[in-house]
Motif scaffolding. Structure first.
Motif, PDB file in Angstrom:
ATOM      1  N   ALA A  39      28.084 -46.517 -13.975  1.00 58.71           N
ATOM      2  CA  ALA A  39      27.529 -46.251 -15.309  1.00 58.71           C
ATOM      3  C   ALA A  39      26.613 -47.377 -15.792  1.00 58.71           C
ATOM      4  O   ALA A  39      25.606 -47.107 -16.456  1.00 58.71           O
ATOM      5  N   GLN A  40      26.929 -48.617 -15.445  1.00 60.65           N
ATOM      6  CA  GLN A  40      26.108 -49.741 -15.894  1.00 60.65           C
ATOM      7  C   GLN A  40      24.669 -49.633 -15.404  1.00 60.65           C
ATOM      8  O   GLN A  40      23.756 -50.108 -16.061  1.00 60.65           O
ATOM      9  N   GLY A  41      24.469 -48.966 -14.291  1.00 60.37           N
ATOM     10  CA  GLY A  41      23.129 -48.804 -13.756  1.00 60.37           C
ATOM     11  C   GLY A  41      22.277 -47.797 -14.512  1.00 60.37           C
ATOM     12  O   GLY A  41      21.078 -47.670 -14.254  1.00 60.37           O
ATOM     13  N   TYR A  42      22.887 -47.071 -15.438  1.00 61.63           N
ATOM     14  CA  TYR A  42      22.158 -46.037 -16.183  1.00 61.63           C
ATOM     15  C   TYR A  42      22.071 -46.356 -17.677  1.00 61.63           C
ATOM     16  O   TYR A  42      21.633 -45.517 -18.456  1.00 61.63           O
ATOM     17  N   ILE A  50      18.014 -36.229 -22.612  1.00 63.00           N
ATOM     18  CA  ILE A  50      18.522 -35.885 -21.287  1.00 63.00           C
ATOM     19  C   ILE A  50      17.468 -35.137 -20.470  1.00 63.00           C
ATOM     20  O   ILE A  50      17.428 -35.253 -19.246  1.00 63.00           O
ATOM     21  N   THR A  51      16.603 -34.389 -21.124  1.00 57.68           N
ATOM     22  CA  THR A  51      15.569 -33.640 -20.398  1.00 57.68           C
ATOM     23  C   THR A  51      14.450 -34.544 -19.879  1.00 57.68           C
ATOM     24  O   THR A  51      13.661 -34.122 -19.043  1.00 57.68           O
ATOM     25  N   ALA A  52      14.394 -35.789 -20.366  1.00 51.34           N
ATOM     26  CA  ALA A  52      13.317 -36.697 -19.975  1.00 51.34           C
ATOM     27  C   ALA A  52      13.731 -37.693 -18.891  1.00 51.34           C
ATOM     28  O   ALA A  52      12.894 -38.482 -18.456  1.00 51.34           O
ATOM     29  N   VAL A  53      14.988 -37.652 -18.460  1.00 51.07           N
ATOM     30  CA  VAL A  53      15.436 -38.611 -17.449  1.00 51.07           C
ATOM     31  C   VAL A  53      15.556 -37.931 -16.091  1.00 51.07           C
ATOM     32  O   VAL A  53      15.801 -36.727 -16.000  1.00 51.07           O
ATOM     33  N   THR A  54      15.353 -38.711 -15.062  1.00 55.31           N
ATOM     34  CA  THR A  54      15.496 -38.215 -13.699  1.00 55.31           C
ATOM     35  C   THR A  54      16.702 -38.905 -13.070  1.00 55.31           C
ATOM     36  O   THR A  54      16.752 -40.136 -13.015  1.00 55.31           O
ATOM     37  N   LEU A  59      23.896 -37.523  -7.274  1.00 48.84           N
ATOM     38  CA  LEU A  59      24.752 -38.174  -8.258  1.00 48.84           C
ATOM     39  C   LEU A  59      25.869 -37.235  -8.695  1.00 48.84           C
ATOM     40  O   LEU A  59      25.636 -36.081  -9.041  1.00 48.84           O
ATOM     41  N   ASN A  60      27.095 -37.737  -8.678  1.00 51.97           N
ATOM     42  CA  ASN A  60      28.256 -36.990  -9.154  1.00 51.97           C
ATOM     43  C   ASN A  60      28.307 -37.204 -10.670  1.00 51.97           C
ATOM     44  O   ASN A  60      28.782 -38.235 -11.130  1.00 51.97           O
ATOM     45  N   ASP A  61      27.775 -36.250 -11.426  1.00 52.95           N
ATOM     46  CA  ASP A  61      27.693 -36.430 -12.869  1.00 52.95           C
ATOM     47  C   ASP A  61      27.976 -35.122 -13.592  1.00 52.95           C
ATOM     48  O   ASP A  61      27.997 -34.052 -12.985  1.00 52.95           O
ATOM     49  N   ILE A  89      20.950 -39.162 -25.189  1.00 56.52           N
ATOM     50  CA  ILE A  89      22.094 -39.744 -24.488  1.00 56.52           C
ATOM     51  C   ILE A  89      22.698 -40.815 -25.372  1.00 56.52           C
ATOM     52  O   ILE A  89      22.044 -41.791 -25.741  1.00 56.52           O
ATOM     53  N   ILE A  90      23.968 -40.618 -25.724  1.00 53.50           N
ATOM     54  CA  ILE A  90      24.645 -41.546 -26.632  1.00 53.50           C
ATOM     55  C   ILE A  90      25.831 -42.267 -25.986  1.00 53.50           C
ATOM     56  O   ILE A  90      26.397 -43.166 -26.581  1.00 53.50           O
ATOM     57  N   GLY A  91      26.195 -41.864 -24.779  1.00 52.30           N
ATOM     58  CA  GLY A  91      27.320 -42.529 -24.129  1.00 52.30           C
ATOM     59  C   GLY A  91      27.363 -42.260 -22.632  1.00 52.30           C
ATOM     60  O   GLY A  91      26.914 -41.226 -22.162  1.00 52.30           O
ATOM     61  N   LEU A  92      27.924 -43.233 -21.915  1.00 58.67           N
ATOM     62  CA  LEU A  92      28.114 -43.144 -20.469  1.00 58.67           C
ATOM     63  C   LEU A  92      29.526 -43.606 -20.152  1.00 58.67           C
ATOM     64  O   LEU A  92      29.979 -44.621 -20.703  1.00 58.67           O
ATOM     65  N   SER A  93      30.203 -42.883 -19.288  1.00 58.84           N
ATOM     66  CA  SER A  93      31.547 -43.306 -18.888  1.00 58.84           C
ATOM     67  C   SER A  93      31.875 -42.729 -17.524  1.00 58.84           C
ATOM     68  O   SER A  93      31.224 -41.785 -17.058  1.00 58.84           O
ATOM     69  N   CYS A  94      32.876 -43.284 -16.906  1.00 57.80           N
ATOM     70  CA  CYS A  94      33.353 -42.780 -15.622  1.00 57.80           C
ATOM     71  C   CYS A  94      34.524 -41.839 -15.872  1.00 57.80           C
ATOM     72  O   CYS A  94      35.309 -42.041 -16.780  1.00 57.80           O
TER      73      CYS A  94
END
Length: 95
Positions: A39-42, A50-54, A59-61, A89-94
Motif C-alpha cells: 500500500a505504501q507504494g500507492y 480512481i478513473t484517472a489512475v493506472t 495487482l491483487n486489489d 481515493i481516500i484510503g489504502l489498506s491491506c
C-alpha cells in the motif's frame, strides 16, 4: 536408531519451502510484514480520482466506495482502495 515421523518431516520441509519462496527471488522484493500488499507504494494516488489512475494488471486489489458492503474474507496481499462518492481515493489498506 532415530525415529523420524514422515508427516512431521514433510510438514517441516513444506514450511521451509514456503518461507524460502517468500524471502528469495531475484525479480521480487521481500514481503514487508507491516505492508504485505504494498500500500505504501500507492500513497501518491491519494486524492486522485480512481478513473484517472493506472494500476498494474496483476495487482491483487479491490475498490471500495465508502459505505458499500464488502466481503469479510481477509487477504493480506490484497490492496483495498477506498473511494468517496466522487471517486476520489481516500484510503489504502491491506486485507
Amino acid at each position: 536408531m532415530i525415529n523420524t515421523s514422515i508427516p512431521a518431516l514433510c510438514l517441516t520441509l513444506a514450511t521451509l519451502a514456503g518461507c524460502a519462496a517468500i524471502s528469495s527471488g531475484s525479480d521480487t522484493a521481500p514481503v514487508d510484514p507491516k505492508d504485505p500488499c504494498g500500500a505504501q507504494g500507492y500513497t501518491n494516488f491519494l486524492g486522485s480520482n480512481i478513473t484517472a489512475v493506472t494500476l498494474p494488471a496483476d495487482l491483487n486489489d479491490r475498490v471500495i466506495k465508502t459505505g458499500d458492503p464488502v466481503t469479510t474474507d481477509f487477504d493480506p496481499s490484497r490492496l483495498n482502495i477506498e473511494t468517496n462518492d466522487d471517486g476520489l481515493i481516500i484510503g489504502l489498506s491491506c486485507g
